[in-house]
Design an enzyme around this catalytic site. Structure first.
Site, PDB file in Angstrom:
ATOM      1  N   ASP A  69       0.870  -1.161   0.000  1.00 52.21           N
ATOM      2  CA  ASP A  69       0.000   0.000   0.000  1.00 52.21           C
ATOM      3  C   ASP A  69       0.908   1.211   0.000  1.00 52.21           C
ATOM      4  OD1 ASP A  69      -2.774   0.856  -0.078  1.00 52.21           O
ATOM      5  OD2 ASP A  69      -2.284   1.915   1.757  1.00 52.21           O
ATOM      6  N   HIS A 177      10.149   4.623  -3.205  1.00 51.40           N
ATOM      7  CA  HIS A 177       9.551   3.987  -2.029  1.00 51.40           C
ATOM      8  C   HIS A 177       9.292   2.496  -2.285  1.00 51.40           C
ATOM      9  CE1 HIS A 177       6.711   5.320  -4.951  1.00 51.40           C
ATOM     10  NE2 HIS A 177       5.651   4.847  -4.333  1.00 51.40           N
TER      11      HIS A 177
HETATM   12  P1  IMP Z   1      -2.114   1.808  -3.823  1.00 45.42           P
HETATM   13  O1  IMP Z   1      -0.862   1.385  -3.154  1.00 45.42           O
HETATM   14  O2  IMP Z   1      -2.416   0.945  -5.010  1.00 45.42           O
HETATM   15  O3  IMP Z   1      -3.280   1.956  -2.909  1.00 45.42           O
HETATM   16  O4  IMP Z   1      -1.761   3.224  -4.466  1.00 45.42           O
HETATM   17  C1  IMP Z   1      -2.288   4.396  -4.001  1.00 45.42           C
HETATM   18  C2  IMP Z   1      -2.052   5.550  -4.928  1.00 45.42           C
HETATM   19  O5  IMP Z   1      -0.841   6.210  -4.553  1.00 45.42           O
HETATM   20  C3  IMP Z   1      -1.902   5.269  -6.411  1.00 45.42           C
HETATM   21  O6  IMP Z   1      -3.131   5.143  -7.065  1.00 45.42           O
HETATM   22  C4  IMP Z   1      -1.154   6.532  -6.864  1.00 45.42           C
HETATM   23  O7  IMP Z   1      -2.058   7.618  -6.996  1.00 45.42           O
HETATM   24  C5  IMP Z   1      -0.259   6.801  -5.673  1.00 45.42           C
HETATM   25  N1  IMP Z   1       1.057   6.176  -5.889  1.00 45.42           N
HETATM   26  C6  IMP Z   1       1.551   5.089  -5.261  1.00 45.42           C
HETATM   27  N2  IMP Z   1       2.776   4.781  -5.720  1.00 45.42           N
HETATM   28  C7  IMP Z   1       3.048   5.699  -6.668  1.00 45.42           C
HETATM   29  C8  IMP Z   1       4.182   5.894  -7.523  1.00 45.42           C
HETATM   30  O8  IMP Z   1       5.161   5.135  -7.537  1.00 45.42           O
HETATM   31  N3  IMP Z   1       4.105   6.942  -8.351  1.00 45.42           N
HETATM   32  C9  IMP Z   1       3.052   7.793  -8.385  1.00 45.42           C
HETATM   33  N4  IMP Z   1       1.958   7.636  -7.645  1.00 45.42           N
HETATM   34  C10 IMP Z   1       1.959   6.593  -6.772  1.00 45.42           C
END
Ligand code: IMP
Length: 191
Positions: A69, A177
Protein backbone atom coordinates in the site's frame (compact mmCIF):
# COMPACT_ATOMS: atom_id res chain seq x y z
CA UNK A 1 9.41 -19.04 -5.26
CA UNK A 2 5.92 -18.12 -6.47
CA UNK A 3 3.99 -15.29 -4.86
CA UNK A 4 0.52 -13.90 -5.53
CA UNK A 5 0.79 -10.08 -5.57
CA UNK A 6 -2.56 -8.57 -4.49
CA UNK A 7 -2.71 -5.73 -7.01
CA UNK A 8 -4.71 -5.04 -10.15
CA UNK A 9 -2.48 -2.05 -11.05
CA UNK A 10 -0.60 -3.09 -14.21
CA UNK A 11 2.01 -0.29 -13.86
CA UNK A 12 2.79 -1.30 -10.31
CA UNK A 13 3.08 -4.97 -11.28
CA UNK A 14 5.48 -4.08 -14.11
CA UNK A 15 7.69 -2.05 -11.74
CA UNK A 16 7.76 -4.81 -9.15
CA UNK A 17 8.57 -7.52 -11.73
CA UNK A 18 11.53 -5.37 -12.83
CA UNK A 19 12.68 -4.91 -9.19
CA UNK A 20 12.48 -8.69 -8.59
CA UNK A 21 14.11 -9.64 -11.90
CA UNK A 22 16.86 -12.19 -11.26
CA UNK A 23 15.74 -13.04 -7.71
CA UNK A 24 13.93 -16.24 -8.73
CA UNK A 25 10.65 -14.83 -7.37
CA UNK A 26 7.76 -15.20 -9.81
CA UNK A 27 4.65 -13.08 -9.41
CA UNK A 28 1.06 -13.55 -10.43
CA UNK A 29 -1.37 -10.69 -9.79
CA UNK A 30 -5.10 -10.10 -9.44
CA UNK A 31 -5.09 -9.45 -13.20
CA UNK A 32 -4.34 -13.19 -13.58
CA UNK A 33 -7.13 -14.04 -11.07
CA UNK A 34 -10.22 -11.98 -11.93
CA UNK A 35 -12.31 -14.43 -9.89
CA UNK A 36 -10.76 -13.01 -6.68
CA UNK A 37 -12.27 -9.54 -7.22
CA UNK A 38 -10.77 -6.37 -5.74
CA UNK A 39 -8.85 -6.66 -2.48
CA UNK A 40 -10.33 -4.35 0.22
CA UNK A 41 -8.39 -1.43 1.68
CA UNK A 42 -10.44 0.12 4.46
CA UNK A 43 -7.83 1.28 6.97
CA UNK A 44 -6.21 4.61 7.68
CA UNK A 45 -2.59 3.43 7.63
CA UNK A 46 -0.46 2.00 4.82
CA UNK A 47 0.39 -0.96 7.06
CA UNK A 48 -3.26 -1.80 7.79
CA UNK A 49 -4.16 -1.69 4.11
CA UNK A 50 -1.16 -3.70 2.87
CA UNK A 51 -1.90 -6.44 5.42
CA UNK A 52 -5.63 -6.32 4.66
CA UNK A 53 -5.06 -6.84 0.93
CA UNK A 54 -2.61 -9.71 1.41
CA UNK A 55 -4.82 -11.36 4.07
CA UNK A 56 -7.85 -11.17 1.78
CA UNK A 57 -6.09 -12.94 -1.07
CA UNK A 58 -4.42 -15.50 1.23
CA UNK A 59 -7.82 -16.33 2.82
CA UNK A 60 -9.28 -16.97 -0.64
CA UNK A 61 -6.39 -18.98 -2.10
CA UNK A 62 -4.19 -20.40 0.68
CA UNK A 63 -1.21 -19.25 -1.44
CA UNK A 64 1.75 -17.19 -0.21
CA UNK A 65 0.70 -13.60 -0.92
CA UNK A 66 2.21 -10.14 -0.89
CA UNK A 67 0.56 -6.72 -1.14
CA UNK A 68 1.79 -3.17 -0.96
CA UNK A 69 0.00 0.00 0.00
CA UNK A 70 1.51 3.25 -1.06
CA UNK A 71 0.82 6.92 -1.47
CA UNK A 72 2.15 10.43 -1.28
CA UNK A 73 2.31 12.61 1.86
CA UNK A 74 2.48 16.37 1.32
CA UNK A 75 3.73 18.29 4.37
CA UNK A 76 1.84 21.53 3.56
CA UNK A 77 -1.39 19.45 3.54
CA UNK A 78 -0.67 17.82 6.91
CA UNK A 79 0.39 14.55 5.22
CA UNK A 80 -2.57 14.32 2.83
CA UNK A 81 -3.51 12.64 0.56
CA UNK A 82 -1.59 9.75 2.24
CA UNK A 83 -3.62 6.54 2.27
CA UNK A 84 -6.28 8.32 0.21
CA UNK A 85 -3.88 9.04 -2.69
CA UNK A 86 -5.74 6.83 -5.16
CA UNK A 87 -9.10 8.56 -4.57
CA UNK A 88 -7.92 12.09 -3.71
CA UNK A 89 -10.21 13.69 -6.31
CA UNK A 90 -13.85 12.65 -6.89
CA UNK A 91 -12.91 11.41 -10.39
CA UNK A 92 -10.04 9.34 -8.92
CA UNK A 93 -7.98 9.54 -12.12
CA UNK A 94 -4.28 10.44 -12.12
CA UNK A 95 -5.03 13.61 -14.12
CA UNK A 96 -7.75 14.79 -11.72
CA UNK A 97 -5.71 13.86 -8.63
CA UNK A 98 -2.71 15.80 -9.95
CA UNK A 99 -4.84 18.82 -10.88
CA UNK A 100 -6.37 18.87 -7.38
CA UNK A 101 -2.96 18.60 -5.73
CA UNK A 102 -1.62 21.51 -7.80
CA UNK A 103 -4.72 23.59 -6.96
CA UNK A 104 -4.32 22.93 -3.23
CA UNK A 105 -0.65 23.97 -3.40
CA UNK A 106 -1.30 27.07 -5.50
CA UNK A 107 0.86 29.84 -4.04
CA UNK A 108 2.35 27.53 -1.38
CA UNK A 109 6.15 27.80 -1.15
CA UNK A 110 6.73 24.85 1.23
CA UNK A 111 6.32 21.87 -1.16
CA UNK A 112 8.15 19.02 0.58
CA UNK A 113 6.57 15.57 0.22
CA UNK A 114 7.37 11.88 0.27
CA UNK A 115 6.18 8.67 -1.29
CA UNK A 116 5.70 5.83 1.19
CA UNK A 117 5.18 2.12 0.62
CA UNK A 118 4.44 -0.67 3.08
CA UNK A 119 4.94 -4.20 1.75
CA UNK A 120 3.18 -7.10 3.49
CA UNK A 121 3.67 -10.86 3.24
CA UNK A 122 0.88 -13.20 4.38
CA UNK A 123 1.35 -16.96 4.04
CA UNK A 124 0.83 -20.25 5.83
CA UNK A 125 3.71 -19.40 8.21
CA UNK A 126 2.43 -15.96 9.28
CA UNK A 127 2.44 -12.28 8.33
CA UNK A 128 5.16 -9.64 8.26
CA UNK A 129 5.75 -6.12 6.84
CA UNK A 130 8.63 -3.87 5.70
CA UNK A 131 8.52 -0.33 4.35
CA UNK A 132 10.29 2.15 2.09
CA UNK A 133 10.16 5.89 1.48
CA UNK A 134 11.37 8.48 -0.99
CA UNK A 135 11.71 12.15 -0.01
CA UNK A 136 11.21 15.01 -2.47
CA UNK A 137 9.00 17.94 -3.41
CA UNK A 138 6.00 18.83 -5.56
CA UNK A 139 6.65 20.91 -8.70
CA UNK A 140 4.23 23.53 -10.10
CA UNK A 141 3.73 21.94 -13.57
CA UNK A 142 3.58 18.24 -14.49
CA UNK A 143 6.68 16.95 -16.36
CA UNK A 144 7.40 13.58 -18.01
CA UNK A 145 5.44 10.59 -19.26
CA UNK A 146 6.96 7.57 -17.49
CA UNK A 147 5.55 5.89 -14.40
CA UNK A 148 2.02 6.55 -13.14
CA UNK A 149 -0.05 8.48 -10.60
CA UNK A 150 1.69 11.48 -9.05
CA UNK A 151 5.04 10.79 -10.77
CA UNK A 152 4.85 13.87 -13.10
CA UNK A 153 4.53 16.17 -10.04
CA UNK A 154 7.18 14.68 -7.73
CA UNK A 155 10.88 15.56 -7.83
CA UNK A 156 12.81 13.08 -5.67
CA UNK A 157 15.81 14.49 -3.77
CA UNK A 158 18.04 11.97 -5.57
CA UNK A 159 16.73 12.48 -9.14
CA UNK A 160 18.97 15.32 -10.32
CA UNK A 161 15.99 17.69 -10.51
CA UNK A 162 13.91 15.46 -12.78
CA UNK A 163 10.40 14.36 -11.83
CA UNK A 164 9.74 10.65 -11.24
CA UNK A 165 7.98 10.64 -14.63
CA UNK A 166 11.22 11.81 -16.29
CA UNK A 167 13.21 8.85 -14.88
CA UNK A 168 13.50 5.48 -16.59
CA UNK A 169 11.87 2.61 -14.75
CA UNK A 170 15.31 1.38 -13.62
CA UNK A 171 16.21 4.86 -12.29
CA UNK A 172 12.87 5.15 -10.49
CA UNK A 173 13.14 1.68 -8.97
CA UNK A 174 16.64 2.44 -7.62
CA UNK A 175 15.35 5.29 -5.42
CA UNK A 176 11.59 4.88 -5.11
CA UNK A 177 9.55 3.99 -2.03
CA UNK A 178 8.43 0.79 -3.77
CA UNK A 179 11.95 -0.11 -4.95
CA UNK A 180 13.23 0.31 -1.41
CA UNK A 181 10.41 -1.68 0.20
CA UNK A 182 10.64 -4.55 -2.32
CA UNK A 183 14.44 -4.73 -2.06
CA UNK A 184 13.69 -5.74 1.56
CA UNK A 185 11.26 -8.51 0.53
CA UNK A 186 13.72 -11.30 1.49
CA UNK A 187 13.48 -10.08 5.14
CA UNK A 188 9.79 -11.06 5.32
CA UNK A 189 9.74 -14.23 3.21
CA UNK A 190 9.80 -17.62 4.95
CA UNK A 191 13.38 -18.67 5.72
P1 IMP B 1 -2.11 1.81 -3.82
O1 IMP B 1 -0.86 1.39 -3.15
O2 IMP B 1 -2.42 0.95 -5.01
O3 IMP B 1 -3.28 1.96 -2.91
O4 IMP B 1 -1.76 3.22 -4.47
C1 IMP B 1 -2.29 4.40 -4.00
C2 IMP B 1 -2.05 5.55 -4.93
O5 IMP B 1 -0.84 6.21 -4.55
C3 IMP B 1 -1.90 5.27 -6.41
O6 IMP B 1 -3.13 5.14 -7.07
C4 IMP B 1 -1.15 6.53 -6.86
O7 IMP B 1 -2.06 7.62 -7.00
C5 IMP B 1 -0.26 6.80 -5.67
N1 IMP B 1 1.06 6.18 -5.89
C6 IMP B 1 1.55 5.09 -5.26
N2 IMP B 1 2.78 4.78 -5.72
C7 IMP B 1 3.05 5.70 -6.67
C8 IMP B 1 4.18 5.89 -7.52
O8 IMP B 1 5.16 5.14 -7.54
N3 IMP B 1 4.11 6.94 -8.35
C9 IMP B 1 3.05 7.79 -8.39
N4 IMP B 1 1.96 7.64 -7.64
C10 IMP B 1 1.96 6.59 -6.77
Amino acid sequence: MKLLFATANAHKAEEVRAILDGTGIELTTLLDHPELGDAPETGDTFEHNALEKAEYVFAKTGLACIADDSGIEVDALGGKPGVHSKRFSPEATAEANNALLLAKLDGVAERSARFRCVLAYVGPDGKRTVDGRCEGRIVTEPRGHEGFGYDPLFVPDEGGGRTMAELSMAEKNAISHRGRAFSRLPEILPG
